[in-house]
Design a protein around this motif. Structure first.
Motif, PDB file in Angstrom:
ATOM      1  N   PHE A  12       0.208  24.860  22.793  1.00  0.00           N
ATOM      2  CA  PHE A  12       1.002  23.677  22.483  1.00  0.00           C
ATOM      3  C   PHE A  12       1.541  23.829  21.052  1.00  0.00           C
ATOM      4  O   PHE A  12       0.885  24.428  20.196  1.00  0.00           O
ATOM      5  N   GLU A  13       2.694  23.245  20.809  1.00  0.00           N
ATOM      6  CA  GLU A  13       3.300  23.285  19.471  1.00  0.00           C
ATOM      7  C   GLU A  13       3.038  21.962  18.752  1.00  0.00           C
ATOM      8  O   GLU A  13       3.165  20.884  19.342  1.00  0.00           O
ATOM      9  N   ILE A  14       2.655  22.045  17.484  1.00  0.00           N
ATOM     10  CA  ILE A  14       2.514  20.852  16.633  1.00  0.00           C
ATOM     11  C   ILE A  14       3.646  20.896  15.609  1.00  0.00           C
ATOM     12  O   ILE A  14       3.580  21.632  14.610  1.00  0.00           O
ATOM     13  N   SER A  15       4.694  20.127  15.882  1.00  0.00           N
ATOM     14  CA  SER A  15       5.884  20.159  15.019  1.00  0.00           C
ATOM     15  C   SER A  15       6.101  18.849  14.262  1.00  0.00           C
ATOM     16  O   SER A  15       6.941  18.781  13.363  1.00  0.00           O
ATOM     17  N   ASP A  16       5.350  17.811  14.621  1.00  0.00           N
ATOM     18  CA  ASP A  16       5.485  16.515  13.951  1.00  0.00           C
ATOM     19  C   ASP A  16       5.021  16.620  12.496  1.00  0.00           C
ATOM     20  O   ASP A  16       3.909  17.093  12.212  1.00  0.00           O
ATOM     21  N   ASP A  17       5.861  16.157  11.579  1.00  0.00           N
ATOM     22  CA  ASP A  17       5.576  16.321  10.147  1.00  0.00           C
ATOM     23  C   ASP A  17       4.282  15.611   9.730  1.00  0.00           C
ATOM     24  O   ASP A  17       3.521  16.144   8.903  1.00  0.00           O
ATOM     25  N   ASP A  18       4.042  14.424  10.268  1.00  0.00           N
ATOM     26  CA  ASP A  18       2.833  13.689   9.887  1.00  0.00           C
ATOM     27  C   ASP A  18       1.576  14.412  10.367  1.00  0.00           C
ATOM     28  O   ASP A  18       0.576  14.497   9.638  1.00  0.00           O
ATOM     29  N   LYS A  19       1.640  14.938  11.575  1.00  0.00           N
ATOM     30  CA  LYS A  19       0.482  15.681  12.099  1.00  0.00           C
ATOM     31  C   LYS A  19       0.262  16.967  11.300  1.00  0.00           C
ATOM     32  O   LYS A  19      -0.879  17.345  11.005  1.00  0.00           O
ATOM     33  N   ILE A  20       1.349  17.647  10.956  1.00  0.00           N
ATOM     34  CA  ILE A  20       1.233  18.875  10.149  1.00  0.00           C
ATOM     35  C   ILE A  20       0.583  18.559   8.805  1.00  0.00           C
ATOM     36  O   ILE A  20      -0.327  19.269   8.353  1.00  0.00           O
ATOM     37  N   ALA A  21       1.027  17.479   8.175  1.00  0.00           N
ATOM     38  CA  ALA A  21       0.472  17.112   6.867  1.00  0.00           C
ATOM     39  C   ALA A  21      -1.013  16.760   6.979  1.00  0.00           C
ATOM     40  O   ALA A  21      -1.827  17.135   6.112  1.00  0.00           O
ATOM     41  N   ALA A  22      -1.385  16.055   8.046  1.00  0.00           N
ATOM     42  CA  ALA A  22      -2.789  15.650   8.217  1.00  0.00           C
ATOM     43  C   ALA A  22      -3.682  16.864   8.444  1.00  0.00           C
ATOM     44  O   ALA A  22      -4.795  16.943   7.897  1.00  0.00           O
ATOM     45  N   ILE A  23      -3.205  17.824   9.234  1.00  0.00           N
ATOM     46  CA  ILE A  23      -3.997  19.037   9.470  1.00  0.00           C
ATOM     47  C   ILE A  23      -4.121  19.849   8.189  1.00  0.00           C
ATOM     48  O   ILE A  23      -5.207  20.334   7.845  1.00  0.00           O
ATOM     49  N   SER A  24      -3.024  20.000   7.468  1.00  0.00           N
ATOM     50  CA  SER A  24      -3.062  20.747   6.205  1.00  0.00           C
ATOM     51  C   SER A  24      -4.072  20.129   5.242  1.00  0.00           C
ATOM     52  O   SER A  24      -4.845  20.849   4.593  1.00  0.00           O
ATOM     53  N   GLN A  25      -4.071  18.782   5.152  1.00  0.00           N
ATOM     54  CA  GLN A  25      -4.987  18.098   4.246  1.00  0.00           C
ATOM     55  C   GLN A  25      -6.429  18.265   4.702  1.00  0.00           C
ATOM     56  O   GLN A  25      -7.333  18.470   3.886  1.00  0.00           O
ATOM     57  N   ALA A  26      -6.658  18.217   6.014  1.00  0.00           N
ATOM     58  CA  ALA A  26      -8.019  18.375   6.531  1.00  0.00           C
ATOM     59  C   ALA A  26      -8.569  19.750   6.172  1.00  0.00           C
ATOM     60  O   ALA A  26      -9.734  19.877   5.748  1.00  0.00           O
ATOM     61  N   PHE A  27      -7.752  20.783   6.309  1.00  0.00           N
ATOM     62  CA  PHE A  27      -8.207  22.119   5.929  1.00  0.00           C
ATOM     63  C   PHE A  27      -8.382  22.241   4.413  1.00  0.00           C
ATOM     64  O   PHE A  27      -9.318  22.882   3.931  1.00  0.00           O
ATOM     65  N   GLU A  28      -7.500  21.577   3.669  1.00  0.00           N
ATOM     66  CA  GLU A  28      -7.609  21.647   2.213  1.00  0.00           C
ATOM     67  C   GLU A  28      -8.916  21.038   1.727  1.00  0.00           C
ATOM     68  O   GLU A  28      -9.457  21.444   0.690  1.00  0.00           O
TER      69      GLU A  28
END
Length: 416
Positions: A184-200
């Motif tokens: 599946f592709e995750i292209s939604d900007d809000d979801k991308i930002a939330a995942i990036s922050q979770a990993f950070e």
């Protein structure tokens, strides 16, 4: 703080994913890889193992082999077999085997996190094994095989993954070995930002499988930095292709041992030696042959199965050491080395290793064919793997066998 970022993947055209996706390059020897490519000319193995396009007289490490890999890859981009995404995305990669599902995030991990220890290892690598993949990545100008990473399960990522998986998959196919693969592709900007922050927010990421691929990708990145002294850290060569899985979804299988001879012992004298060191009972035909708990292993010899348990004193002596307390370490230290004379299992030709995916019958077959004794291990846990890596230590060779294997060719990370 882990830097796990989205990327613009090169990936198969939707109708071709099932044909292109291939098991990792190191699952096969040259002959086996050649047979696979002959059976399926679209298999990504023709790129990952480009020597399959040449007769055996051509050295598999010849320069023209790597050039062929480059030409095949970019030729498939040119002819539309692969497409280029136009936005940086995360991707969900779900694998289902025997009714059990694990779901990872496909992304790019930072080579600096590997160098500074945010991404932790539990194995050493060998320069000669790295050299081939360094040359392959460098020649292709792309990373074609993802590194299998693990992290402690995170509720934010879990929630996003479940929401996205409720939608339509980019790919959904079952490979020839019965594994279902969905992307599946995750292209939604809000979801991308939330995942990036979770990993950070994560202090630790772990290499589960693919230490040589990771080391090779990092060395290519460092080479590119030397070639581009003005780099600013955002270039693609500063990152490597990965699939990251939460720890509570992973399954580690047993990694078993077979030994060619009894080091001069007869069956009876070896059995007596075993009984001096372990609590031993014979397993009847009706009983389970696999060990059922940590601190035990089963042994096959001369047509008989035995359950062997480590003794309390031996367990207590190593309880505080994350490496020595591993069952595979205890077997090596209490039996394989002192009794069977296996000093270095990495180099001793008298020992071989059998992944748990092959089943217990394979251990019996090996003992009937070319070995004298087999040892079936209780699987190393992901918690034990994390503990070894957190301590900055290394596991013994062949401690973990992960299933299912990630397919190559579903995601490609261009270094351009």
């Amino acid at each position: 703080m882990a830097d796990i970022r989205p990327f613009m993947s090169i990936r198969p055209e939707k109708g071709k994913a099932a044909k292109i996706a291939a098991l990792p390059y190191d699952v096969y020897n040259r002959k086996e890889a050649t047979v696979e490519v002959e059976k399926n000319p679209e298999s990504f193995l023709k790129i990952d193992r480009a020597e399959t396009g040449y007769p055996l007289s051509v050295d598999m490490y010849d320069e023209k082999v790597y050039q062929r890999a480059h030409d095949l890859l970019w030729g498939m981009v040119e002819d539309g077999s692969f497409i280029r995404d136009q936005k940086k995305c995360y991707y969900i990669y779900e694998l289902t085997m025997n009714g059990r599902t694990q779901t990872g995030i496909t992304a790019c991990a930072s080579i600096d996190d590997y160098l500074n220890g945010v991404i932790k290892k539990h194995e050493n690598t060998r320069a000669e094994k790295e050299a081939d993949r360094i040359h392959h990545v460098d020649a292709c100008n792309a990373q074609t095989g993802p590194i299998f990473l693990a992290y402690r399960s995170n509720p934010v990522i879990n929630e996003i993954v479940e929401k996205v998986k409720a939608g339509e998959a980019e790919y959904d196919f079952t490979s020839e070995n019965g594994i279902r693969h969905r992307v599946f592709e995750i292209s939604d900007d809000d979801k991308i930002a939330a995942i990036s922050q979770a990993f950070e927010n994560m202090a630790d990421i772990y290499i589960a499988d693919g230490h040589h691929r990771a080391a090779s990708a990092v060395k290519v990145g460092l080479k590119r930095r030397e070639e581009h002294p003005g780099y600013d850290g955002t270039e693609e060569f500063n990152y490597f292709l990965s699939v990251l899985f939460p720890d509570d979804q992973l399954m580690i299988m047993d990694y078993n041992r077979v030994v060619k001879d009894l080091n001069g012992y007869s069956f009876q004298s070896f059995y007596k030696e075993i009984k001096k060191r372990f609590d031993v009972t014979e397993i009847t035909d009706q009983e389970e042959k696999r060990p059922q708990e940590k601190g035990s292993f089963t042994m096959y010899m001369e047509g008989h199965w035995f359950l062997c348990k480590f003794r309390e004193d031996d367990l207590a002596a190593v309880a505080d050491d994350p490496v020595k307390s591993l069952d595979v370490s205890m077997l090596q230290d209490l039996l394989l080395h002192p009794v069977l004379g296996i000093g270095d299992p990495k180099t001793d030709g008298r020992i071989d290793f059998v992944g748990g995916i092959r089943g217990m019958d394979e251990l019996v077959r090996r003992c009937e064919e070319d070995c004298s004794v087999a040892f079936a291990m209780y699987p190393t846990s992901i918690t034990e793997l994390f503990s070894v890596a957190d301590a900055g230590k290394l596991m013994p060779p062949k401690s973990t066998w992960f299933e299912p294997k990630l397919r190559s060719g579903l995601f490609i990370h261009s270094l351009e």
